[in-house]
Design a protein around this motif. Structure first.
Motif, PDB file in Angstrom:
ATOM      1  N   GLN A 340       0.808  -1.214   0.000  1.00 23.76           N
ATOM      2  CA  GLN A 340       0.000   0.000   0.000  1.00 23.76           C
ATOM      3  C   GLN A 340       0.845   1.270   0.000  1.00 23.76           C
ATOM      4  O   GLN A 340       0.319   2.367  -0.227  1.00 23.76           O
ATOM      5  CB  GLN A 340      -0.938  -0.014   1.205  1.00 23.76           C
ATOM      6  N   ARG A 341       2.127   1.139   0.230  1.00 27.00           N
ATOM      7  CA  ARG A 341       3.016   2.302   0.189  1.00 27.00           C
ATOM      8  C   ARG A 341       3.518   2.585  -1.229  1.00 27.00           C
ATOM      9  O   ARG A 341       4.145   3.620  -1.460  1.00 27.00           O
ATOM     10  CB  ARG A 341       4.194   2.104   1.148  1.00 27.00           C
ATOM     11  N   THR A 343       3.003   4.058  -4.550  1.00 28.81           N
ATOM     12  CA  THR A 343       2.086   5.133  -4.920  1.00 28.81           C
ATOM     13  C   THR A 343       2.332   5.557  -6.366  1.00 28.81           C
ATOM     14  O   THR A 343       3.408   6.064  -6.698  1.00 28.81           O
ATOM     15  CB  THR A 343       2.271   6.346  -3.988  1.00 28.81           C
ATOM     16  N   ASN A 347      -2.119   8.832  -7.782  1.00 30.08           N
ATOM     17  CA  ASN A 347      -2.418   8.867  -6.348  1.00 30.08           C
ATOM     18  C   ASN A 347      -1.519   9.823  -5.577  1.00 30.08           C
ATOM     19  O   ASN A 347      -1.668   9.963  -4.357  1.00 30.08           O
ATOM     20  CB  ASN A 347      -2.297   7.456  -5.756  1.00 30.08           C
ATOM     21  N   LEU A 348      -0.606  10.474  -6.278  1.00 29.87           N
ATOM     22  CA  LEU A 348       0.231  11.486  -5.635  1.00 29.87           C
ATOM     23  C   LEU A 348      -0.523  12.804  -5.552  1.00 29.87           C
ATOM     24  O   LEU A 348      -1.582  12.979  -6.159  1.00 29.87           O
ATOM     25  CB  LEU A 348       1.534  11.663  -6.414  1.00 29.87           C
ATOM     26  N   VAL A 583       6.587   6.006   1.389  1.00 27.43           N
ATOM     27  CA  VAL A 583       6.068   6.040   0.024  1.00 27.43           C
ATOM     28  C   VAL A 583       7.143   5.547  -0.933  1.00 27.43           C
ATOM     29  O   VAL A 583       8.308   5.956  -0.834  1.00 27.43           O
ATOM     30  CB  VAL A 583       5.645   7.477  -0.370  1.00 27.43           C
TER      31      VAL A 583
END
Length: 656
Positions: A340-341, A343, A347-348, A583
């Protein structure tokens, strides 16, 4: 004044547990400034104890970037708390040979500028090996130095740093533990580490005069300080492995009163930090669980979902396994956390106000070029703030090249004959200065300006690759950097004000800050300090009545001005470990190629940079490529999706 040494309760908690692999007392600090404060307080205590009984305090002192914080704190104590140095006698560890005491690189000059000129140590009490004596007098000088130490009653407290080869002073690998003050030939690693101070390895003296290991071990108390990730491997050898002449700092294990003071980064390879479950009961926080599982996955070369109970048991992770009903639950928790990290661009952040702080005029594209590219694509309002002008890292040849270009282009630019004559005369003066300049000498002000403008032009060309232009660049030209030398001034209120003014002008919702604090010249660390102090001031003004700590992303203070989210990037000197990153931004081959193209625009740093760092011979674009590819490979090895490359970031509201 309370200058008492730290008690067992005030020392770092880990010193009382999990240290069975360590052969010398080692204290670990999260904040290097707190470490410097503790060491300075210990020195102040010694000074006052000796004053109370009418005796001198005899100190052994080092040079380099590590002890500067200690010297600054001692100066502060002298100026603000009346700490008296009139009973202090000092003996410095070493000096280059041959070298003039007034040379910019001389340790005589270093000590004057960083300590002696600011405190009241009697001049006759200061001793530093001489680098300007004839060769046939060196041996006698070394004997006299030893006699002076004996006459002073021996050294009460010796402050040390540690070189990447494990040396203390200039006691290079191969030095025995009974050596005394003497002339030595410098090791290749030592000369590479010193190359930035001398503007090229070829300018570093091949010899030095140094106290011997035996001289150091005769001191009553020894404090060794180390900071930064690049020191972690040698700290582990010095602390955890048996004494050896290959790592002279390891001889401190033989001293009854020696202590290593190190920051968390320099402690990174110690067993109690890297694999604490092997040496003590662990309080399994989420971050520690993630660290253990990612470590195990790499250790046994299995993706996280394929780890079995036996893998955990074989590597002393019983207590972790027993927290879960089944190891599959543990693996799934960490795997999903990491997944889930990851990105993607969509989604940024988008349509936000962003400041990218770049310590030097190329750190932005080297360390977060992929992210910058995507932030531009997402329509963010971006200001790239170049904190220093980078002029000291430009070769003289680049100035000559641009002057030649202007000379050839004068008529095309519409310069009159008189203007051309004036330019020719000034060019001749500048080139004459450059031809006669000693390595490392301070440039003329106009040469410094020309070098700064070279870096500025390259910076603009770099962000143009990403779709930005010169209106998006902010050149802060912070005061601390403008010494014209490798060594910089301390961060002052003026530096903090420069950053604060930009924050108040832009009112960003997100800021990006260099979090790799191991750059060899210390500029990244100093820029980080200025941003942290400016941001604290900025946020205090923005916090509403209930400002009671660090807010979550959805619980910011009630204010018309948002508290910006801080993104910490790395890349020039190291990358964030997988377990620390918040991230991961995937990069395609085209993304990475565009990032490298932007780095190439920094032509003055291409092929042969002035300050590449001694421990990595790759060019900066190669480091960025390899680190980004390496991050993607590590994610793939854990069983996560396979990417061509990836950048890693840590997000926080509270800069550590």
């Amino acid at each position: 004044m309370d200058y008492s040494p730290p008690t067992s309760d005030s020392r770092e908690q880990g010193t009382r547990a999990g240290t069975q692999h360590e052969r010398v007392e080692t204290l670990i600090f999260d904040d290097p400034s707190e470490m410097a404060h503790r060491v300075a307080r210990r020195i102040a205590t010694l000074i006052e104890e000796r004053q109370a009984v009418g005796k001198n305090a005899v100190l052994g002192l080092p040079t380099g970037s590590t002890p500067i914080g200690v010297y600054q704190e001692l100066i502060r104590m002298h100026e603000e708390e009346n700490l008296d140095f009139s009973n202090v006698v000092t003996f410095n560890l070493d000096e280059y040979y041959p070298i003039d005491p007034e040379s910019l690189q001389s340790y005589h000059r270093f000590m004057d500028e960083n300590l002696f000129n600011h405190v009241n140590i009697p001049e006759e009490n200061i001793h530093i090996p001489r680098g300007d004596i004839p060769p046939d007098e060196v041996d006698r000088h070394c004997v006299e130095y030893e006699h002076a130490i004996e006459k002073a009653g021996g050294i009460d407290l010796m402050l040390l740093g540690i070189g990447r080869s494990g040396h203390v002073g200039f006691n290079e690998p191969g030095s025995s533990n009974d050596t005394r003050t003497r002339s030595v030939i410098l090791d290749e690693i030592t000369r590479k580490d010193a190359a930035s101070d001398f503007f090229g390895e070829e300018n570093v003296p091949q010899e030095a005069i140094t106290m011997g290991v035996g001289t150091i071990l005769d001191c009553d108390e020894i404090v060794l300080m180390a900071t930064g990730e690049h020191k972690a491997p040698i700290v582990k050898k010095a602390v955890e492995e048996p004494p050896t002449h290959e790592v002279t700092a390891s001889y401190l294990q033989e001293h009854p009163n020696a202590t290593f003071y190190i920051d968390r980064a320099a402690a990174g390879e110690l067993t109690r930090e890297k694999t604490p479950w092997r040496v003590r009961n662990v309080d399994w926080t989420k971050k520690k669980v993630k660290r253990a599982v990612t470590w195990l996955s790499k250790k046994v070369d299995k993706p996280i979902p394929r780890l079995e109970a036996s893998d955990y048991y074989k590597h002393q992770l019983h207590s972790l396994v027993h927290r879960y009903d089944h190891v599959d639950d543990l693996a799934r928790e960490i795997f999903e956390d990491l997944r889930q990290r990851i990105t993607y661009r969509e989604n940024l952040i988008s349509d936000e106000r962003v400041i990218v702080f770049s310590p030097h005029p190329d750190d932005d594209v080297i360390s977060m070029g992929g992210m910058l590219d995507k932030l531009v694509s997402n329509g963010n309002d971006i200001s790239v703030a170049y904190m220093t002008n980078g002029s000291v890292a430009v070769f003289d040849a680049d100035v000559r090249r641009y002057l030649r270009f202007l000379d050839l282009s004068g008529e095309a630019l519409g310069l009159t004959s008189d203007q051309l004559d004036d330019f020719h005369a000034r060019r001749k003066e500048i080139e004459s200065f450059l031809a006669e300049k000693e390595p490392g000498a301070v440039d003329l002000p106009e040469v410094q300006t020309l070098k700064a403008h070279i870096r500025y032009g390259e910076a603009i060309a770099g962000i143009e690759v990403m779709g930005l232009d010169e209106s998006d660049a902010e050149f802060l030209d912070m005061p601390f950097y403008k010494t014209g030398r490798v060594r910089k001034d301390p961060i002052s209120d003026a530096d903090v004000d420069v950053v604060y003014d930009l924050l108040t002008d832009v009112e960003p919702t997100h800021i990006f800050v260099a979090g790799d604090l191991s750059d060899p010249h210390g500029t990244h660390r100093m820029c980080y300090k200025a941003i942290k102090e400016a941001l604290e001031k900025y946020n205090q003004e923005a916090v509403g009545p209930s400002g009671d700590g660090v807010p979550e992303e959805d619980d910011r203070p009630d204010s018309s001005r948002p508290e910006p989210l801080v993104w910490l990037y790395r890349g020039a000197w190291q990358e964030w470990p997988i377990h620390e990153a918040d991230v991961f931004v995937p990069l395609s081959k085209a993304d990475l190629d565009r990032k490298v193209e932007a780095i190439f625009k920094h032509e003055s740093q291409k092929d042969r940079a002035m300050f590449p760092g001694a421990y990595d011979e790759r060019e900066f674009w190669e480091r960025a490529r390899d680190r980004n590819r390496g991050t993607a490979d590590m994610l793939n090895g854990l069983g996560l999706p396979e990417f061509y490359a990836a950048e890693a970031f840590v997000r926080t509201y509270d800069m550590p």
